[in-house]
Design a protein around this motif. Structure first.
Motif, PDB file in Angstrom:
ATOM      1  N   SER A   1       0.849  -1.190   0.000  1.00 15.87           N
ATOM      2  CA  SER A   1       0.000   0.000   0.000  1.00 15.87           C
ATOM      3  C   SER A   1       0.887   1.244   0.000  1.00 15.87           C
ATOM      4  O   SER A   1       2.116   1.160   0.142  1.00 15.87           O
ATOM      5  CB  SER A   1      -0.893  -0.002   1.242  1.00 15.87           C
ATOM      6  OG  SER A   1      -0.085   0.089   2.422  1.00 15.87           O
ATOM      7  N   GLU A   2       0.270   2.408  -0.147  1.00 11.91           N
ATOM      8  CA  GLU A   2       1.040   3.655  -0.141  1.00 11.91           C
ATOM      9  C   GLU A   2       1.755   3.851   1.191  1.00 11.91           C
ATOM     10  O   GLU A   2       2.897   4.333   1.228  1.00 11.91           O
ATOM     11  CB  GLU A   2       0.113   4.845  -0.425  1.00 11.91           C
ATOM     12  CG  GLU A   2      -0.424   4.887  -1.852  1.00 11.91           C
ATOM     13  CD  GLU A   2      -1.213   6.161  -2.123  1.00 11.91           C
ATOM     14  OE1 GLU A   2      -1.220   7.044  -1.231  1.00 11.91           O
ATOM     15  OE2 GLU A   2      -1.816   6.263  -3.204  1.00 11.91           O
ATOM     16  N   GLU A   3       1.102   3.483   2.282  1.00  9.25           N
ATOM     17  CA  GLU A   3       1.724   3.613   3.599  1.00  9.25           C
ATOM     18  C   GLU A   3       2.960   2.732   3.709  1.00  9.25           C
ATOM     19  O   GLU A   3       3.999   3.153   4.232  1.00  9.25           O
ATOM     20  CB  GLU A   3       0.716   3.246   4.693  1.00  9.25           C
ATOM     21  CG  GLU A   3       1.273   3.371   6.103  1.00  9.25           C
ATOM     22  CD  GLU A   3       0.271   2.977   7.166  1.00  9.25           C
ATOM     23  OE1 GLU A   3       0.652   2.911   8.340  1.00  9.25           O
ATOM     24  OE2 GLU A   3      -0.903   2.735   6.804  1.00  9.25           O
ATOM     25  N   GLN A   4       2.865   1.502   3.227  1.00 11.21           N
ATOM     26  CA  GLN A   4       4.013   0.608   3.269  1.00 11.21           C
ATOM     27  C   GLN A   4       5.135   1.104   2.357  1.00 11.21           C
ATOM     28  O   GLN A   4       6.316   0.985   2.697  1.00 11.21           O
ATOM     29  CB  GLN A   4       3.590  -0.807   2.869  1.00 11.21           C
ATOM     30  CG  GLN A   4       2.726  -1.502   3.911  1.00 11.21           C
ATOM     31  CD  GLN A   4       2.180  -2.826   3.418  1.00 11.21           C
ATOM     32  OE1 GLN A   4       1.760  -2.953   2.267  1.00 11.21           O
ATOM     33  NE2 GLN A   4       2.179  -3.833   4.279  1.00 11.21           N
ATOM     34  N   MET A   5       4.774   1.667   1.213  1.00  9.47           N
ATOM     35  CA  MET A   5       5.793   2.199   0.313  1.00  9.47           C
ATOM     36  C   MET A   5       6.563   3.332   0.985  1.00  9.47           C
ATOM     37  O   MET A   5       7.775   3.477   0.794  1.00  9.47           O
ATOM     38  CB  MET A   5       5.146   2.673  -0.988  1.00  9.47           C
ATOM     39  CG  MET A   5       4.577   1.530  -1.841  1.00  9.47           C
ATOM     40  SD  MET A   5       3.624   2.099  -3.271  1.00  9.47           S
ATOM     41  CE  MET A   5       4.897   2.872  -4.246  1.00  9.47           C
ATOM     42  N   GLU A   6       5.875   4.139   1.793  1.00  7.70           N
ATOM     43  CA  GLU A   6       6.564   5.197   2.534  1.00  7.70           C
ATOM     44  C   GLU A   6       7.522   4.608   3.565  1.00  7.70           C
ATOM     45  O   GLU A   6       8.593   5.159   3.808  1.00  7.70           O
ATOM     46  CB  GLU A   6       5.533   6.096   3.224  1.00  7.70           C
ATOM     47  CG  GLU A   6       4.697   6.935   2.261  1.00  7.70           C
ATOM     48  CD  GLU A   6       3.663   7.764   2.986  1.00  7.70           C
ATOM     49  OE1 GLU A   6       3.627   7.691   4.239  1.00  7.70           O
ATOM     50  OE2 GLU A   6       2.895   8.471   2.316  1.00  7.70           O
ATOM     51  N   ASN A   7       7.136   3.483   4.172  1.00  6.70           N
ATOM     52  CA  ASN A   7       8.006   2.834   5.147  1.00  6.70           C
ATOM     53  C   ASN A   7       9.298   2.338   4.517  1.00  6.70           C
ATOM     54  O   ASN A   7      10.347   2.323   5.160  1.00  6.70           O
ATOM     55  CB  ASN A   7       7.282   1.665   5.819  1.00  6.70           C
ATOM     56  CG  ASN A   7       6.194   2.109   6.774  1.00  6.70           C
ATOM     57  OD1 ASN A   7       6.141   3.279   7.167  1.00  6.70           O
ATOM     58  ND2 ASN A   7       5.313   1.199   7.138  1.00  6.70           N
ATOM     59  N   TYR A   8       9.226   1.887   3.258  1.00  5.99           N
ATOM     60  CA  TYR A   8      10.430   1.405   2.588  1.00  5.99           C
ATOM     61  C   TYR A   8      11.438   2.529   2.370  1.00  5.99           C
ATOM     62  O   TYR A   8      12.645   2.294   2.391  1.00  5.99           O
ATOM     63  CB  TYR A   8      10.085   0.769   1.241  1.00  5.99           C
ATOM     64  CG  TYR A   8       9.266  -0.494   1.333  1.00  5.99           C
ATOM     65  CD1 TYR A   8       9.548  -1.463   2.287  1.00  5.99           C
ATOM     66  CD2 TYR A   8       8.204  -0.726   0.459  1.00  5.99           C
ATOM     67  CE1 TYR A   8       8.800  -2.621   2.367  1.00  5.99           C
ATOM     68  CE2 TYR A   8       7.451  -1.889   0.531  1.00  5.99           C
ATOM     69  CZ  TYR A   8       7.750  -2.830   1.494  1.00  5.99           C
ATOM     70  OH  TYR A   8       7.013  -3.981   1.583  1.00  5.99           O
ATOM     71  N   GLY A   9      10.969   3.735   2.160  1.00  2.00           N
ATOM     72  CA  GLY A   9      11.863   4.839   1.839  1.00  2.00           C
ATOM     73  C   GLY A   9      11.883   5.093   0.343  1.00  2.00           C
ATOM     74  O   GLY A   9      11.593   4.200  -0.463  1.00  2.00           O
ATOM     75  N   PRO A  10      12.249   6.298  -0.048  1.00  2.00           N
ATOM     76  CA  PRO A  10      12.224   6.662  -1.475  1.00  2.00           C
ATOM     77  C   PRO A  10      13.220   5.867  -2.306  1.00  2.00           C
ATOM     78  O   PRO A  10      14.379   5.701  -1.920  1.00  2.00           O
ATOM     79  CB  PRO A  10      12.579   8.160  -1.453  1.00  2.00           C
ATOM     80  CG  PRO A  10      13.298   8.368  -0.157  1.00  2.00           C
ATOM     81  CD  PRO A  10      12.709   7.406   0.815  1.00  2.00           C
ATOM     82  N   GLY A  11      12.746   5.373  -3.447  1.00  4.19           N
ATOM     83  CA  GLY A  11      13.622   4.715  -4.408  1.00  4.19           C
ATOM     84  C   GLY A  11      14.055   3.316  -4.067  1.00  4.19           C
ATOM     85  O   GLY A  11      14.877   2.738  -4.786  1.00  4.19           O
TER      86      GLY A  11
ATOM     87  N   LEU B   1      -3.972  -3.930  -7.567  1.00  2.24           N
ATOM     88  CA  LEU B   1      -3.057  -5.020  -7.217  1.00  2.24           C
ATOM     89  C   LEU B   1      -2.614  -4.985  -5.760  1.00  2.24           C
ATOM     90  O   LEU B   1      -2.043  -5.962  -5.255  1.00  2.24           O
ATOM     91  CB  LEU B   1      -1.810  -4.966  -8.114  1.00  2.24           C
ATOM     92  CG  LEU B   1      -1.999  -5.340  -9.586  1.00  2.24           C
ATOM     93  CD1 LEU B   1      -0.706  -5.103 -10.358  1.00  2.24           C
ATOM     94  CD2 LEU B   1      -2.421  -6.801  -9.704  1.00  2.24           C
ATOM     95  N   VAL B   2      -2.849  -3.878  -5.058  1.00  2.00           N
ATOM     96  CA  VAL B   2      -2.407  -3.751  -3.667  1.00  2.00           C
ATOM     97  C   VAL B   2      -2.922  -4.929  -2.834  1.00  2.00           C
ATOM     98  O   VAL B   2      -4.117  -5.252  -2.855  1.00  2.00           O
ATOM     99  CB  VAL B   2      -2.901  -2.418  -3.061  1.00  2.00           C
ATOM    100  CG1 VAL B   2      -2.643  -2.388  -1.554  1.00  2.00           C
ATOM    101  CG2 VAL B   2      -2.219  -1.247  -3.737  1.00  2.00           C
ATOM    102  N   GLY B   3      -2.021  -5.594  -2.131  1.00  2.00           N
ATOM    103  CA  GLY B   3      -2.383  -6.721  -1.279  1.00  2.00           C
ATOM    104  C   GLY B   3      -2.351  -8.068  -1.954  1.00  2.00           C
ATOM    105  O   GLY B   3      -2.521  -9.091  -1.286  1.00  2.00           O
ATOM    106  N   THR B   4      -2.115  -8.102  -3.280  1.00  4.29           N
ATOM    107  CA  THR B   4      -2.051  -9.380  -3.992  1.00  4.29           C
ATOM    108  C   THR B   4      -0.592  -9.819  -4.156  1.00  4.29           C
ATOM    109  O   THR B   4       0.336  -9.033  -3.956  1.00  4.29           O
ATOM    110  CB  THR B   4      -2.715  -9.288  -5.369  1.00  4.29           C
ATOM    111  OG1 THR B   4      -2.012  -8.317  -6.170  1.00  4.29           O
ATOM    112  CG2 THR B   4      -4.166  -8.855  -5.229  1.00  4.29           C
ATOM    113  N   SER B   5      -0.382 -11.044  -4.546  1.00  7.68           N
ATOM    114  CA  SER B   5       0.955 -11.612  -4.655  1.00  7.68           C
ATOM    115  C   SER B   5       1.743 -10.989  -5.811  1.00  7.68           C
ATOM    116  O   SER B   5       1.210 -10.797  -6.907  1.00  7.68           O
ATOM    117  CB  SER B   5       0.881 -13.129  -4.854  1.00  7.68           C
ATOM    118  OG  SER B   5       2.163 -13.680  -5.071  1.00  7.68           O
ATOM    119  N   THR B   6       3.015 -10.688  -5.563  1.00  8.55           N
ATOM    120  CA  THR B   6       3.894 -10.177  -6.619  1.00  8.55           C
ATOM    121  C   THR B   6       4.481 -11.306  -7.460  1.00  8.55           C
ATOM    122  O   THR B   6       5.056 -11.057  -8.513  1.00  8.55           O
ATOM    123  CB  THR B   6       5.048  -9.357  -6.011  1.00  8.55           C
ATOM    124  OG1 THR B   6       5.766 -10.185  -5.073  1.00  8.55           O
ATOM    125  CG2 THR B   6       4.533  -8.122  -5.294  1.00  8.55           C
TER     126      THR B   6
END
Length: 607
Positions: A224-234, A250-255
């Motif tokens: 999700s967008e919140e998790q993407m922020e946790n990873y950090g930019p780039g 696709l959010v929440g589905t298998s990659t």
């Protein structure tokens, strides 16, 4: 044995793309073709920066892909030197052995087979076309082994962070120092490649960007967008972000749906627990805010506690002199155990002792037992046990023995399990060996919220005192379990990792049991400790004053003793002087020597 250097031919042009080479290797091994996410991982290995941290979810096949990458690089340039490091020497050796097997079995790689006069073992080997050199073409080492003096063009750190070397902050510090040696053995323009899955919220991989490393992350689900922020930019792989931009659903589905379906990931999430799944599969190590983990080990007071007596008022402090360094601490980064700065007052008997039991059947859950005592509004955790035999005879007997040794006067049992069946099973054991009050408690509130709401106020006020032996027992009790499971069963790991999210912990039996015992005392914790100490001093003073008037339990009349044989050498006046009030006041020399021999039936005549 192998082909001489002058017979070495360049790698076919179509195999100069590592992704094509990887497909060839997978087909040779009778594996399904690499999935899109595996091919993206391979592309980053080939074209990524010289210093990279490649985080991918468990089961993606990182080590297999990098083994193929090593032999591919050697096929292009046989003069390269690789050093492979893993958490254990055996794992590193397995990596090297796999590389040698690929060279032996795949025709296009057989020109790399070691010659008879070259090194060839699972520890290290040379490739046939390599020129003479002190360093082998590929060598394997454990992360804490002696690597000083080695040389390598490419260092592969394959899962060097595992539960066994990242349990505690000292372990993480030791690992962080060990990887600094990489720069001393790396040749100019060399590369360092980290492969791994973070094991703790304070993962080593989080600190590597400060040392010049680029991080690339491939989670198991589209974040999700919140998790993407946790990873950090780039840091999130562009392969994933591009798909999300094209299809936000696709959010929440298998990659990697070809290998891990959504149902499979859900089963793994239930098995690992929410926080464990976030680490192992979503690779999310960021603490979103300070309240996410509200229970801090640094709020505890750690000291040696007695089974019958405790200090009236232990004073908490967090100074550097109070940090307990000789106990294993499994808390988050910066979380430490603190000892008492000062023990005010005397050691006196506890006012109550309760044993809490959280029963379970056989299986992965534990029957947890803890003993918590009360004194002046402070709670003392003096004993902890956990059993995996369910309700066996040995378990029930051992629980009763613990209650007797800890002088427990009240037992509370969670009735949610088996609708009170455990209480019926254990009651005869208590009746036979140690009769005491037994009650049942039932809970309906969400477990995580109930535990936090019970423990957080007590801990934040530094009212929970923990016996040192409880910490030692808790840590050592899981040594027979695999490293990846041991930590999750420990009380103080559960305490420092619980959140308000449902299913935050895969195992919470010990912490739930502690919250039951603490909850039992909540209503009696509103005591003013200083007032209680003053009241006890006033009571002692009154007894001493009564003694001067020959009244009360300290009086001469209550403390005279009968002489076994009449003697003319000891007159009545001398006896009264010898056994006077002053000799029997608390702390007096005769009081200690004759305590057990005091008259229990009143005064006796002195002849």
């Amino acid at each position: 044995m192998g082909i001489m250097p002058n017979n070495f031919q360049p790698i076919p042009e179509k195999l100069r793309d590592f992704r094509t080479f990887l497909v060839m290797v997978w087909r040779h091994l009778n594996l399904p073709d690499p999935t899109p996410i595996q091919l993206d991982f391979a592309n980053y290995l080939q074209n990524g920066p010289r210093r990279s941290v490649n985080e991918a979810f468990r089961g993606m096949g990182k080590s297999w892909i990098v083994a193929a990458f090593v032999v591919w690089k050697l096929r292009i340039n046989p003069q390269l030197k690789f050093m492979v490091l893993s958490a254990s020497k055996d794992r590193a050796d397995n990596f090297t052995t796999f590389c040698l097997r690929l060279i032996t079995e795949i025709p296009v790689l057989q020109c790399l087979l070691p010659r008879a006069d070259q090194r060839c073992s699972k520890l290290s080997f040379d490739v046939g076309p390599a020129r003479a050199a002190q360093a082998p073409s590929v060598t394997s080492r454990g992360i804490f082994s002696q690597i000083t003096g080695g040389r390598a063009d490419i260092i592969v750190a394959d899962d060097i962070e595992v539960p066994g070397n990242s349990f505690t902050q000292p372990m993480r510090d030791k690992l962080s120092e060990a990887v600094k040696e990489f720069d001393a053995i790396l040749t100019p323009d060399g590369s360092i490649i980290y492969l791994g899955t973070p094991q703790t919220e304070q993962s080593l991989y989080n600190a590597l960007p400060e040392r010049g490393y680029a991080i690339r992350i491939w989670p198991a689900r589209f974040p999700s967008e919140e998790q993407m922020e946790n990873y950090g930019p780039g840091r999130l792989a562009p392969f994933i972000t591009q798909q999300l931009e094209q299809n936000p659903a696709l959010v929440g589905t298998s990659t990697d749906p070809r290998r891990f379906t959504d149902e499979d990931l859900l089963e793994r999430e239930l098995s690992y627990g929410r926080s464990g799944f976030q680490l192992q599969f979503m690779l999310d190590t960021r603490l979103s805010d300070a309240d996410r983990y509200p229970l801090k080990l640094s709020d505890l007071i750690v000291m040696g506690c007695g089974a019958s007596d405790g200090p009236e008022k232990p004073i908490w402090a967090s100074g550097i002199g109070n940090v307990v360094n000789d106990l294993p601490c499994v808390g988050l980064n910066g979380d430490r155990y603190n000892s008492a700065a000062y023990l005010s007052g005397a050691w006196i008997p506890y006012t109550g002792s309760v044993m809490a039991i959280d029963p379970s059947g056989r299986g992965t859950d534990e029957t947890a037992v803890c003993v918590v005592k009360m004194l002046n509004g402070f709670l003392y955790l003096t004993a902890l046990r956990a059993y995996r035999e369910g309700y066996s005879d040995s378990t029930l007997t051992d629980i009763v023995k613990l209650a007797k040794a800890q002088q427990v006067n009240h037992v509370i049992i969670e009735a949610n399990f088996g609708d009170g069946m455990f209480t019926k099973l254990i009651s005869p054991y208590f009746t036979k060996d140690y009769p005491c009050l037994i009650d049942e408690v039932k809970h309906s509130k969400q477990k995580e919220a109930r535990i936090i709401d019970t423990l957080e106020p007590v801990m934040s006020q530094h009212k929970l005192v923990v016996d040192r032996n409880v910490i030692i027992w808790d840590y050592e009790s899981t040594k027979n379990l695999p490293p990846e499971k041991a930590l999750k069963y420990q009380l103080f790991y559960q305490m420092s990792r619980i959140t308000r999210e449902r299913g935050a912990l895969s195992h919470d039996d010990r912490l739930d049991c502690l919250s039951m015992a603490v909850g039992h005392w909540v209503e009696q914790m509103g005591q003013d400790v200083d007032r209680r100490m003053d009241q006890r001093k006033d009571a002692l003073l009154k007894e001493e004053l009564k003694a001067w008037e020959n009244e009360g339990k300290l009086s001469i009349a209550m403390n005279r003793i009968a002489l076994q044989k009449p003697t003319s050498s000891l007159t009545r006046e001398a006896a009264d002087m010898l056994f006077s009030f002053h000799s029997f006041t608390l702390g007096g020399s005769l009081a200690k020597a004759s305590h057990s021999a005091r008259n229990r039936k009143g005064a006796r005549k002195v002849y």
